[in-house]
Design a protein around this motif. Structure first.
Motif, PDB file in Angstrom:
ATOM      1  N   VAL A 114      50.977  27.774  36.224  1.00  0.00           N
ATOM      2  CA  VAL A 114      51.554  29.113  36.126  1.00  0.00           C
ATOM      3  C   VAL A 114      52.025  29.341  34.700  1.00  0.00           C
ATOM      4  CG1 VAL A 114      53.495  30.576  36.825  1.00  0.00           C
ATOM      5  CG2 VAL A 114      52.233  29.287  38.547  1.00  0.00           C
ATOM      6  N   CYS A 115      51.783  30.536  34.186  1.00  0.00           N
ATOM      7  CA  CYS A 115      52.326  30.942  32.889  1.00  0.00           C
ATOM      8  C   CYS A 115      53.278  32.109  33.100  1.00  0.00           C
ATOM      9  CB  CYS A 115      51.214  31.341  31.931  1.00  0.00           C
ATOM     10  SG  CYS A 115      51.841  31.971  30.349  1.00  0.00           S
ATOM     11  N   ILE A 116      54.519  31.958  32.668  1.00  0.00           N
ATOM     12  CA  ILE A 116      55.504  33.036  32.679  1.00  0.00           C
ATOM     13  C   ILE A 116      55.560  33.601  31.263  1.00  0.00           C
ATOM     14  CG2 ILE A 116      57.888  33.695  33.107  1.00  0.00           C
ATOM     15  CD1 ILE A 116      56.385  32.800  35.583  1.00  0.00           C
ATOM     16  N   ALA A 117      55.393  34.920  31.134  1.00  0.00           N
ATOM     17  CA  ALA A 117      55.300  35.543  29.819  1.00  0.00           C
ATOM     18  C   ALA A 117      56.357  36.628  29.661  1.00  0.00           C
ATOM     19  CB  ALA A 117      53.912  36.142  29.614  1.00  0.00           C
ATOM     20  N   GLY A 118      57.082  36.582  28.561  1.00  0.00           N
ATOM     21  CA  GLY A 118      58.005  37.637  28.183  1.00  0.00           C
ATOM     22  C   GLY A 118      57.581  38.192  26.844  1.00  0.00           C
ATOM     23  N   MET A 119      57.385  39.519  26.758  1.00  0.00           N
ATOM     24  CA  MET A 119      56.755  40.091  25.576  1.00  0.00           C
ATOM     25  C   MET A 119      57.420  41.398  25.153  1.00  0.00           C
ATOM     26  SD  MET A 119      53.067  39.220  27.142  1.00  0.00           S
ATOM     27  CE  MET A 119      53.878  39.168  28.740  1.00  0.00           C
ATOM     28  N   ASN A 167      57.982  43.573  28.453  1.00  0.00           N
ATOM     29  CA  ASN A 167      57.043  43.262  29.517  1.00  0.00           C
ATOM     30  C   ASN A 167      57.265  41.858  30.065  1.00  0.00           C
ATOM     31  OD1 ASN A 167      54.525  44.593  30.721  1.00  0.00           O
ATOM     32  ND2 ASN A 167      53.818  42.514  30.320  1.00  0.00           N
ATOM     33  N   LEU A 168      57.267  41.751  31.391  1.00  0.00           N
ATOM     34  CA  LEU A 168      57.323  40.459  32.059  1.00  0.00           C
ATOM     35  C   LEU A 168      56.069  40.295  32.897  1.00  0.00           C
ATOM     36  CD1 LEU A 168      61.034  40.260  33.282  1.00  0.00           C
ATOM     37  CD2 LEU A 168      59.965  38.988  31.400  1.00  0.00           C
ATOM     38  N   GLY A 169      55.502  39.090  32.863  1.00  0.00           N
ATOM     39  CA  GLY A 169      54.286  38.874  33.616  1.00  0.00           C
ATOM     40  C   GLY A 169      54.108  37.431  34.015  1.00  0.00           C
ATOM     41  N   VAL A 170      53.131  37.222  34.882  1.00  0.00           N
ATOM     42  CA  VAL A 170      52.802  35.881  35.350  1.00  0.00           C
ATOM     43  C   VAL A 170      51.294  35.757  35.475  1.00  0.00           C
ATOM     44  CG1 VAL A 170      53.037  36.574  37.772  1.00  0.00           C
ATOM     45  CG2 VAL A 170      53.220  34.152  37.165  1.00  0.00           C
ATOM     46  N   VAL A 171      50.771  34.591  35.109  1.00  0.00           N
ATOM     47  CA  VAL A 171      49.352  34.276  35.247  1.00  0.00           C
ATOM     48  C   VAL A 171      49.245  32.984  36.041  1.00  0.00           C
ATOM     49  CG1 VAL A 171      47.172  33.823  34.057  1.00  0.00           C
ATOM     50  CG2 VAL A 171      48.880  35.310  33.009  1.00  0.00           C
ATOM     51  N   TYR A 172      48.341  32.954  37.012  1.00  0.00           N
ATOM     52  CA  TYR A 172      48.175  31.765  37.855  1.00  0.00           C
ATOM     53  C   TYR A 172      46.720  31.337  37.865  1.00  0.00           C
ATOM     54  CZ  TYR A 172      48.111  28.725  41.946  1.00  0.00           C
ATOM     55  OH  TYR A 172      47.940  27.647  42.801  1.00  0.00           O
ATOM     56  N   VAL A 207      45.433  61.164  18.649  1.00  0.00           N
ATOM     57  CA  VAL A 207      46.219  59.935  18.798  1.00  0.00           C
ATOM     58  C   VAL A 207      47.105  59.765  17.569  1.00  0.00           C
ATOM     59  CG1 VAL A 207      46.063  57.407  18.866  1.00  0.00           C
ATOM     60  CG2 VAL A 207      44.564  58.775  20.308  1.00  0.00           C
ATOM     61  N   GLY A 208      48.280  59.174  17.755  1.00  0.00           N
ATOM     62  CA  GLY A 208      49.154  58.899  16.631  1.00  0.00           C
ATOM     63  C   GLY A 208      48.598  57.822  15.714  1.00  0.00           C
ATOM     64  N   GLN A 209      48.895  57.948  14.414  1.00  0.00           N
ATOM     65  CA  GLN A 209      48.465  56.942  13.443  1.00  0.00           C
ATOM     66  C   GLN A 209      49.474  55.796  13.492  1.00  0.00           C
ATOM     67  OE1 GLN A 209      47.719  58.528   9.552  1.00  0.00           O
ATOM     68  NE2 GLN A 209      46.549  56.750   8.909  1.00  0.00           N
ATOM     69  N   ASN A 210      49.357  55.008  14.519  1.00  0.00           N
ATOM     70  CA  ASN A 210      50.403  54.079  14.923  1.00  0.00           C
ATOM     71  C   ASN A 210      50.347  52.738  14.200  1.00  0.00           C
ATOM     72  OD1 ASN A 210      52.555  53.407  16.996  1.00  0.00           O
ATOM     73  ND2 ASN A 210      51.119  51.726  17.311  1.00  0.00           N
ATOM     74  N   LEU A 211      51.541  52.236  13.875  1.00  0.00           N
ATOM     75  CA  LEU A 211      51.715  50.857  13.445  1.00  0.00           C
ATOM     76  C   LEU A 211      52.465  50.133  14.543  1.00  0.00           C
ATOM     77  CD1 LEU A 211      51.674  48.528  11.349  1.00  0.00           C
ATOM     78  CD2 LEU A 211      53.873  49.425  10.512  1.00  0.00           C
ATOM     79  N   GLN A 212      51.926  49.021  14.993  1.00  0.00           N
ATOM     80  CA  GLN A 212      52.582  48.241  16.034  1.00  0.00           C
ATOM     81  C   GLN A 212      52.864  46.823  15.541  1.00  0.00           C
ATOM     82  OE1 GLN A 212      50.591  46.351  19.599  1.00  0.00           O
ATOM     83  NE2 GLN A 212      51.757  47.948  20.631  1.00  0.00           N
ATOM     84  N   VAL A 213      54.036  46.319  15.896  1.00  0.00           N
ATOM     85  CA  VAL A 213      54.364  44.905  15.727  1.00  0.00           C
ATOM     86  C   VAL A 213      54.741  44.372  17.101  1.00  0.00           C
ATOM     87  CG1 VAL A 213      55.042  45.058  13.311  1.00  0.00           C
ATOM     88  CG2 VAL A 213      56.746  45.467  15.088  1.00  0.00           C
ATOM     89  N   PHE A 214      54.390  43.133  17.372  1.00  0.00           N
ATOM     90  CA  PHE A 214      54.663  42.580  18.690  1.00  0.00           C
ATOM     91  C   PHE A 214      54.952  41.093  18.601  1.00  0.00           C
ATOM     92  CE2 PHE A 214      50.068  42.733  17.999  1.00  0.00           C
ATOM     93  CZ  PHE A 214      49.679  41.422  18.231  1.00  0.00           C
TER      94      PHE A 214
END
Length: 313
Positions: free
Chosen positions: A41-46, A76-81, A290-297
């Motif tokens: 299982v992978c628990i992901a917080g993003m 975002n919270l997610g899980v992968v199995y 669409v907006g001329q978006n800059l994203q950081v993550f």
């Protein structure tokens, strides 16, 4: 086995790309050929932050003093199995905040949709000096939050139920790889809080047909047990829709096309097995409505076994 948790973060970034094109178009999708192993299982917080102060009104790039800078935050919270070494299932739920720095529009916040994915590694074969793999990925979304989709560019999402099919081809030689993916997205009609609206003609209904879309990607980079770095480019295209009219607000059924470039890096902590840090950025270089978006993550993933495999004595 340590680098298998990369799949979780990549899936989340794909979701942001499909659900928030008015705020951002991401350069990442399910372009990762790695899988969560069976019974892991992978628990992901993003987290992702987006902002733009220019956007494309049709093909015209402009700003708008009544908006200022438009921004959004995704938590975002997610899980992968790992059902098997070749089949993964995923579930993710984002909480979204949107804001503007000028004008009278009000910021929004709330839970958005639940996103589910099924990923199957259909082919994995030695080819020449490298390894070729093909993955088939099915995803779906169901609205959870009671948000208003007819409130762009501050809407939390489209409130459209959707399904998508993706094919991913990956070729890796040693630590270096190249990948390409193509996706088709089908989205249902939505209901809005008005009985009539105008697009290119008058519609006397509260039902809005959301255009289906395609999404293509190419990526290349370096993978190791501890560090992964890659560059990514995507092209998202709606199959229909209409342009934002001059000095008007966007509408859920607008044509929304965008090309974005970016990159990401992943680091696996050797002192804490199973824990990985991801960070990256991307930028919309060409688009329509669409907006001329800059994203950081960035995000943290943690993988662990929930059931040990039986071994022969």
């Amino acid at each position: 086995m340590k680098f298998f948790i990369q799949n979780a973060y990549r899936y989340f970034v794909s979701l942001v790309a499909l659900i928030a094109l008015t705020q951002t178009v991401n350069a990442q999708t399910e372009s990762d050929a790695l899988m969560i192993p069976k019974n892991y299982v992978c628990i992901a917080g993003m987290y992702a932050h987006n902002n733009w102060d220019h956007y494309w009104e049709g093909t015209f790039n402009r700003n708008n003093l009544n908006l200022g800078t438009v921004s959004s935050n995704f938590y975002n919270l997610g899980v992968v199995y790992g059902l098997s070494n070749r089949i993964n299932v995923s579930a993710f739920v984002p909480y979204v905040q949107t804001n503007v720095t000028a004008g009278t529009l009000r910021a929004q916040r709330g839970v958005q949709d639940i996103y589910l994915a099924f990923k199957w590694m259909a082919v994995r074969e030695q080819l020449g000096t490298g390894l070729l793999s093909f993955h088939a990925i099915a995803t779906g979304s169901i609205p959870l939050g009671n948000y208003q989709p007819d409130y762009l560019p501050l809407a939390l999402g489209s409130r459209s139920r959707g399904v998508a099919l993706r094919g991913l081809l990956n070729y890796q030689v040693g630590r270096f790889f190249v990948a390409g993916a193509g996706q088709y997205v089908r989205r249902d009609n939505i209901s809005i809080d008005r009985d009539a609206y105008y697009t290119t003609e008058m519609h006397y209904t509260n039902q809005v047909a959301i255009p289906n879309a395609t999404n293509f990607l190419v990526s290349a980079g370096f993978r190791s047990l501890q560090l992964n770095v890659e560059a990514i480019a995507t092209k998202y295209t709606t199959l229909g829709g209409f342009d934002i009219t001059r000095n008007n607000m966007p509408f859920p059924s607008n044509r929304m096309n965008a090309t974005a470039v970016g990159g990401l890096a992943k680091y696996m902590f050797q002192s804490i097995p199973g824990l990985e840090l991801t960070a990256g950025s991307n930028y919309v270089v060409a688009a329509r409505n669409v907006g001329q978006n800059l994203q950081v993550f960035g995000g943290l993933d943690y993988i662990f076994a929930v059931k040990k495999e039986k071994t022969d004595k």
